[in-house]
Design a protein around this motif. Structure first.
Motif, PDB file in Angstrom:
ATOM      1  N   LEU A 182      -4.297  -4.206 -30.386  1.00 23.69           N
ATOM      2  CA  LEU A 182      -4.925  -5.393 -30.948  1.00 23.69           C
ATOM      3  C   LEU A 182      -4.382  -5.613 -32.356  1.00 23.69           C
ATOM      4  O   LEU A 182      -4.314  -4.677 -33.152  1.00 23.69           O
ATOM      5  N   VAL A 183      -3.994  -6.867 -32.655  1.00 23.08           N
ATOM      6  CA  VAL A 183      -3.548  -7.230 -33.999  1.00 23.08           C
ATOM      7  C   VAL A 183      -4.468  -8.321 -34.518  1.00 23.08           C
ATOM      8  O   VAL A 183      -4.579  -9.388 -33.916  1.00 23.08           O
ATOM      9  N   THR A 184      -5.144  -8.072 -35.633  1.00 19.64           N
ATOM     10  CA  THR A 184      -5.975  -9.096 -36.253  1.00 19.64           C
ATOM     11  C   THR A 184      -5.195  -9.737 -37.395  1.00 19.64           C
ATOM     12  O   THR A 184      -4.718  -9.058 -38.292  1.00 19.64           O
ATOM     13  N   GLY A 185      -5.075 -11.063 -37.329  1.00 16.01           N
ATOM     14  CA  GLY A 185      -4.314 -11.806 -38.316  1.00 16.01           C
ATOM     15  C   GLY A 185      -2.881 -12.015 -37.857  1.00 16.01           C
ATOM     16  O   GLY A 185      -2.037 -11.143 -38.036  1.00 16.01           O
ATOM     17  N   LEU A 186      -2.598 -13.169 -37.252  1.00 19.16           N
ATOM     18  CA  LEU A 186      -1.270 -13.430 -36.691  1.00 19.16           C
ATOM     19  C   LEU A 186      -0.459 -14.348 -37.593  1.00 19.16           C
ATOM     20  O   LEU A 186       0.153 -15.324 -37.151  1.00 19.16           O
ATOM     21  N   GLY A 206      -4.108 -10.455 -29.658  1.00 20.13           N
ATOM     22  CA  GLY A 206      -4.254 -10.845 -31.053  1.00 20.13           C
ATOM     23  C   GLY A 206      -5.533 -11.602 -31.313  1.00 20.13           C
ATOM     24  O   GLY A 206      -6.118 -12.202 -30.411  1.00 20.13           O
ATOM     25  N   VAL A 207      -5.971 -11.553 -32.567  1.00 19.51           N
ATOM     26  CA  VAL A 207      -7.102 -12.345 -33.052  1.00 19.51           C
ATOM     27  C   VAL A 207      -6.592 -13.230 -34.182  1.00 19.51           C
ATOM     28  O   VAL A 207      -6.017 -12.730 -35.156  1.00 19.51           O
ATOM     29  N   GLU A 208      -6.787 -14.528 -34.055  1.00 15.27           N
ATOM     30  CA  GLU A 208      -6.345 -15.474 -35.077  1.00 15.27           C
ATOM     31  C   GLU A 208      -7.192 -16.736 -34.990  1.00 15.27           C
ATOM     32  O   GLU A 208      -7.469 -17.224 -33.890  1.00 15.27           O
ATOM     33  N   LEU A 209      -7.601 -17.265 -36.147  1.00 14.23           N
ATOM     34  CA  LEU A 209      -8.466 -18.437 -36.180  1.00 14.23           C
ATOM     35  C   LEU A 209      -7.706 -19.727 -36.456  1.00 14.23           C
ATOM     36  O   LEU A 209      -8.159 -20.798 -36.066  1.00 14.23           O
ATOM     37  N   ILE A 210      -6.565 -19.655 -37.114  1.00  8.79           N
ATOM     38  CA  ILE A 210      -5.833 -20.864 -37.505  1.00  8.79           C
ATOM     39  C   ILE A 210      -5.109 -21.447 -36.285  1.00  8.79           C
ATOM     40  O   ILE A 210      -4.297 -20.756 -35.656  1.00  8.79           O
ATOM     41  N   PRO A 211      -5.387 -22.702 -35.925  1.00 12.17           N
ATOM     42  CA  PRO A 211      -4.827 -23.281 -34.689  1.00 12.17           C
ATOM     43  C   PRO A 211      -3.298 -23.230 -34.618  1.00 12.17           C
ATOM     44  O   PRO A 211      -2.736 -22.932 -33.556  1.00 12.17           O
ATOM     45  N   GLU A 212      -2.621 -23.524 -35.721  1.00 15.15           N
ATOM     46  CA  GLU A 212      -1.161 -23.545 -35.698  1.00 15.15           C
ATOM     47  C   GLU A 212      -0.589 -22.159 -35.390  1.00 15.15           C
ATOM     48  O   GLU A 212       0.408 -22.028 -34.668  1.00 15.15           O
ATOM     49  N   ARG A 213      -1.213 -21.148 -35.934  1.00 19.81           N
ATOM     50  CA  ARG A 213      -0.724 -19.792 -35.685  1.00 19.81           C
ATOM     51  C   ARG A 213      -1.134 -19.299 -34.296  1.00 19.81           C
ATOM     52  O   ARG A 213      -0.399 -18.532 -33.660  1.00 19.81           O
ATOM     53  N   GLU A 334       5.028 -24.848 -51.141  1.00 18.08           N
ATOM     54  CA  GLU A 334       3.770 -25.574 -50.942  1.00 18.08           C
ATOM     55  C   GLU A 334       3.314 -25.472 -49.495  1.00 18.08           C
ATOM     56  O   GLU A 334       2.135 -25.248 -49.206  1.00 18.08           O
ATOM     57  N   LEU A 335       4.250 -25.631 -48.571  1.00 16.66           N
ATOM     58  CA  LEU A 335       3.917 -25.543 -47.150  1.00 16.66           C
ATOM     59  C   LEU A 335       3.476 -24.131 -46.784  1.00 16.66           C
ATOM     60  O   LEU A 335       2.460 -23.939 -46.102  1.00 16.66           O
ATOM     61  N   PHE A 336       4.234 -23.132 -47.217  1.00 17.57           N
ATOM     62  CA  PHE A 336       3.916 -21.743 -46.885  1.00 17.57           C
ATOM     63  C   PHE A 336       2.569 -21.332 -47.468  1.00 17.57           C
ATOM     64  O   PHE A 336       1.806 -20.593 -46.844  1.00 17.57           O
ATOM     65  N   ASP A 337       2.263 -21.832 -48.660  1.00 16.32           N
ATOM     66  CA  ASP A 337       1.005 -21.490 -49.324  1.00 16.32           C
ATOM     67  C   ASP A 337      -0.207 -22.035 -48.577  1.00 16.32           C
ATOM     68  O   ASP A 337      -1.315 -21.522 -48.715  1.00 16.32           O
ATOM     69  N   ALA A 338      -0.002 -23.061 -47.756  1.00 16.84           N
ATOM     70  CA  ALA A 338      -1.114 -23.621 -46.984  1.00 16.84           C
ATOM     71  C   ALA A 338      -1.608 -22.672 -45.906  1.00 16.84           C
ATOM     72  O   ALA A 338      -2.716 -22.829 -45.384  1.00 16.84           O
ATOM     73  N   GLY A 339      -0.796 -21.667 -45.544  1.00 18.18           N
ATOM     74  CA  GLY A 339      -1.241 -20.628 -44.620  1.00 18.18           C
ATOM     75  C   GLY A 339      -1.315 -21.026 -43.162  1.00 18.18           C
ATOM     76  O   GLY A 339      -2.030 -20.385 -42.387  1.00 18.18           O
ATOM     77  N   LYS A 340      -0.561 -22.041 -42.757  1.00 14.79           N
ATOM     78  CA  LYS A 340      -0.622 -22.497 -41.370  1.00 14.79           C
ATOM     79  C   LYS A 340       0.702 -22.334 -40.625  1.00 14.79           C
ATOM     80  O   LYS A 340       0.795 -22.681 -39.456  1.00 14.79           O
ATOM     81  N   THR A 341       1.706 -21.801 -41.299  1.00 13.65           N
ATOM     82  CA  THR A 341       3.031 -21.713 -40.692  1.00 13.65           C
ATOM     83  C   THR A 341       3.286 -20.331 -40.100  1.00 13.65           C
ATOM     84  O   THR A 341       2.513 -19.397 -40.279  1.00 13.65           O
TER      85      THR A 341
END
Length: 352
Positions: A182-186, A206-213, A334-341
């Motif tokens: 199990l990996v938490t945070g993808l 995996g466990v991840e909450l952000i839709p893009e990831r 700026e994009l990377f800092d948004a945390g969705k990539t």
């Protein structure tokens, strides 16, 4: 000592703090004794830089202080000039730069763990000496790992930190085909762990909450689960996971890894920051859990990793969702800092 010529210039990214940066012109340097100059082909962005040098409003005094050098600690390129005393390296060699230049004489350096160097001369590329967000970089040969032809330059840049970190964590937990993982945070590091664990034979969730990831993980064939006991019981027949990695640094995710691990399981904390609180008796002692902390990798592990990636036919660059030119650094960060990539990379025209 590195000498510079003013005949030509190179572009390089310098961090200003407060989510600001600048792309500046610098002289193209000449390698000194034991050094080479690499034409950078790829330089990837790392989450640790966001907190430490991109968003930082002031840099505290100490060995980890950012010194307004060219940023970027995940560089990969091709040698175009060598200094004296560089036996074993020649122009044309494709190389990854391990991002810490240790003192070379402390116990950790002697084991190849430059990341844990305790010497006063320790310098990190992109922090205390010029890093990879530039057209050229000077590197000491003790920090170089030659790259097999199978790997792309972006693959190599990712090995410099993210995939190397994932590989060391998987070695720490002795991941194999006997394990459900199990990996938490993808985010980028979590996805690197998932790739390496799967290549090692494990069944990975995996466990991840952000839709893009979540979409990126599912597109690469990974199974996602909810962070509750019922979901874990369903996929592990009520036993829990043999190995759990937290790559998020989130305190709830760290606690959940201990919950999700089976009796005699192994848990590895990889994500930086935050805290965690748990009751040792029920969560750790009575379950006979082995809890590890893992930080980056050593030189020998990085050399082993590039060989294995070629044998596994695994390209880490599948995790790259955005590619930019160095002149687009402001937009990239700026994009990377948004945390969705996924992973974000600077590439040059002739990257391949």
């Amino acid at each position: 000592m590195v000498q510079s010529t003013m005949k030509e210039t190179r572009r390089g990214v310098v961090m200003l703090g407060k989510s600001k940066l600048e792309v500046k012109d610098f002289p193209i340097p000449t390698p000194g004794h034991g050094q080479v100059r690499l034409k950078v082909k790829a330089s990837t962005l790392c989450g640790s830089d966001l907190n430490l040098i991109y968003r930082k409003e002031s840099w505290p005094e100490g060995p980890g202080k950012y010194c307004s050098v060219v940023a970027g600690h995940e560089p990969c390129g091709i040698i175009d000039q060598v200094g004296e005393g560089t036996d074993g390296f020649v122009p044309g060699d494709r190389c990854i730069v391990y991002h810490i230049n240790g003192c070379g004489v402390c116990h950790d350096c002697r084991m190849g763990w430059h990341i844990s160097c305790t010497g006063k001369s320790r310098k990190a590329y992109g922090y205390q000496r010029d890093g990879g967000h530039s057209d050229y970089i000077i590197a000491d040969i003790q920090n170089l790992v030659k790259m097999p032809d199978f790997l792309s330059y972006i693959d190599g840049a990712m090995v410099a930190c993210g995939v190397g970190t994932a590989f060391a964590a998987c070695l720490r937990a002795q991941v194999s085909g006997r394990d459900r993982v199990l990996v938490t945070g993808l985010g980028p590091v979590g996805m690197c762990i998932a790739l390496v664990a799967r290549a090692s034979g494990a069944e990975v969730y995996g466990v991840e909450l952000i839709p893009e990831r979540r979409k990126l993980a599912e597109g690469l064939g990974f199974k996602l689960v909810d962070s509750n006991r019922a979901a874990i019981d369903e996929v592990t027949d009520g036993k829990g996971f043999e190995v759990c990695f937290d790559a998020s640094g989130n305190r709830h995710a760290r606690h959940f890894c201990l919950e999700a691990a089976r009796q005699w399981g192994r848990v590895v904390y990889v994500g930086e920051g935050s805290t965690v609180e748990f009751s040792p008796s029920p969560m750790l002692l009575h379950k006979q859990i082995t809890l590890h902390g893992s930080w980056v990798c050593n030189m020998a592990q990085m050399e082993d990793l590039v060989e294995l990636l070629a044998r596994w036919k695994l390209h880490p660059d599948v995790l790259v969702t955005h590619r930019y030119k160095i002149e687009e650094a402001e937009r990239a960060y700026e994009l990377f800092d948004a945390g969705k990539t996924g992973k974000v990379a600077f590439v040059w025209d002739d990257e391949e």
